[in-house]
Design a protein around this motif. Structure first.
Motif, short mmCIF file in Angstrom:
data_model
loop_
_atom_site.label_atom_id
_atom_site.label_comp_id
_atom_site.label_asym_id
_atom_site.label_seq_id
_atom_site.Cartn_x
_atom_site.Cartn_y
_atom_site.Cartn_z
N ALA A 111 59.12 17.38 20.52
CA ALA A 111 58.15 16.72 21.39
C ALA A 111 58.07 17.38 22.76
O ALA A 111 57.02 17.34 23.41
CB ALA A 111 58.53 15.24 21.55
N ASP A 112 59.16 18.03 23.19
CA ASP A 112 59.17 18.62 24.52
C ASP A 112 58.47 19.96 24.61
O ASP A 112 58.11 20.40 25.71
CB ASP A 112 60.62 18.77 25.02
N ASN A 113 58.27 20.65 23.47
CA ASN A 113 57.67 21.98 23.55
C ASN A 113 56.54 22.23 22.55
O ASN A 113 55.94 23.30 22.56
CB ASN A 113 58.75 23.06 23.34
N ALA A 114 56.23 21.26 21.70
CA ALA A 114 55.24 21.49 20.65
C ALA A 114 53.87 21.83 21.22
O ALA A 114 53.20 22.78 20.77
CB ALA A 114 55.14 20.27 19.73
N ALA A 115 53.41 21.07 22.20
CA ALA A 115 52.07 21.30 22.74
C ALA A 115 51.98 22.67 23.42
O ALA A 115 50.98 23.39 23.24
CB ALA A 115 51.70 20.19 23.72
N THR A 135 60.18 16.02 13.93
CA THR A 135 59.41 17.25 14.09
C THR A 135 57.99 17.06 13.60
O THR A 135 57.03 17.52 14.24
CB THR A 135 60.08 18.41 13.32
N ARG A 136 57.82 16.40 12.47
CA ARG A 136 56.47 16.19 11.94
C ARG A 136 55.60 15.40 12.93
O ARG A 136 54.42 15.71 13.11
CB ARG A 136 56.54 15.47 10.59
N LEU A 137 56.20 14.38 13.57
CA LEU A 137 55.44 13.61 14.56
C LEU A 137 55.07 14.46 15.77
O LEU A 137 53.95 14.39 16.27
CB LEU A 137 56.26 12.39 15.01
N ALA A 138 56.02 15.25 16.24
CA ALA A 138 55.76 16.10 17.41
C ALA A 138 54.65 17.10 17.12
O ALA A 138 53.74 17.32 17.95
CB ALA A 138 57.04 16.83 17.82
N VAL A 139 54.69 17.71 15.95
CA VAL A 139 53.67 18.69 15.56
C VAL A 139 52.33 18.00 15.38
O VAL A 139 51.28 18.50 15.82
CB VAL A 139 54.09 19.43 14.28
N ALA A 140 52.34 16.84 14.75
CA ALA A 140 51.09 16.11 14.52
C ALA A 140 50.44 15.71 15.84
O ALA A 140 49.21 15.85 16.01
CB ALA A 140 51.35 14.88 13.67
#
Length: 251
Positions: A111-115, A135-140
């Motif tokens: 969540a801290d670096n996905a965007a 990870t799936r939530l952060a990427v989504a």
């Protein structure tokens, strides 16, 4: 983007398909697919994306090849054990199709670096084959915010699921429309839960197919549908996923 004589020969079985043709193959050559994870889902997906002539493949993974991976991660062999998966994957892609540009990002995405990571890469589509829900939530969330199509695939034991998400579109659900805003999911690893190796090959190949469809559209749009695979019963089901009117991510 034009195709060389060698590429016309290599991709001839795509080019003769009316739904793809030379124009579609040229679009694949100009496309950039980013994969999250080079494991059970990513391994076959990388192979088929490279073979299909995707011009640029980026893989995000921070793991090394272990002997226990080889039961399902067919991109690797015994000689790769101990190497970074990205290093072994780069060798495999160069062997499969030297015309493909392979890039590895040895970093754990969250969540801290996905965007930031996805925003810098700006792929045409993201294929998420990660093995944990956080990870799936952060990427989504990042792909939704950046308006990047998401192909999400997962496998557990004898079951697989696959969905394509473009939730910024008025009639398409996002990933959180599917799983909810604050789902509770116990994280269980493959070593604890087990997974049928061949099923990861099926789901990874289907995920590659959807990434290819996102780059050079053909057939019916898969966004808004969820494919469920039951390997015990050899049953495939497709469900329609409605957009959640109360989804805060889609506001």
């Amino acid at each position: 983007m034009t195709l060389s004589d060698a590429e016309l020969d290599r991709y001839a079985r795509h080019i003769v398909l009316r739904e793809i043709g030379g124009g579609g193959q040229a679009r694949l050559k100009a496309s950039h697919v980013l994969l999250i994870g080079a494991g059970g889902i990513g391994s076959p997906a990388i192979q088929y994306l490279a073979a299909a002539g995707i011009g640029r493949i980026t893989v995000v993974d921070d793991d090394t090849v272990a002997l226990s991976n080889l039961q399902r991660q067919t991109l690797y062999g015994g000689e790769d054990v101990g190497d970074a998966k990205l290093t072994a994957a780069a060798r495999a892609v160069a062997r499969l199709n030297p015309g493909v540009r392979f890039e590895g990002i040895r970093e754990r995405i969250g969540a801290d670096n996905a965007a930031d990571l996805l925003g810098a890469a700006r792929p045409d589509v993201v294929l998420d084959g990660s093995d944990n829900f956080a990870t799936r939530l952060a990427v989504a969330d990042a792909t939704h915010r950046l308006h990047i199509p998401l192909v999400s695939a997962a496998v557990a034991e004898f079951e697989g699921q696959l969905g394509v998400f473009r939730g910024w579109e008025a009639d398409k659900p996002c990933y959180r429309c599917f799983v909810g805003q604050d789902p509770e999911r116990a994280e269980v690893s493959c070593s604890e839960q087990g997974v049928l190796g061949a099923l990861t090959g099926v789901m990874g190949s289907l995920a590659a197919l959807e990434a290819i469809r996102a780059c050079a559209p053909f057939g019916e749009d898969s966004a808004g549908k969820l494919l469920l695979v039951d390997a015990l019963a050899l049953r495939f089901r497709t469900l329609s996923l409605p957009k959640d009117p109360g989804c805060s991510s889609c506001d």
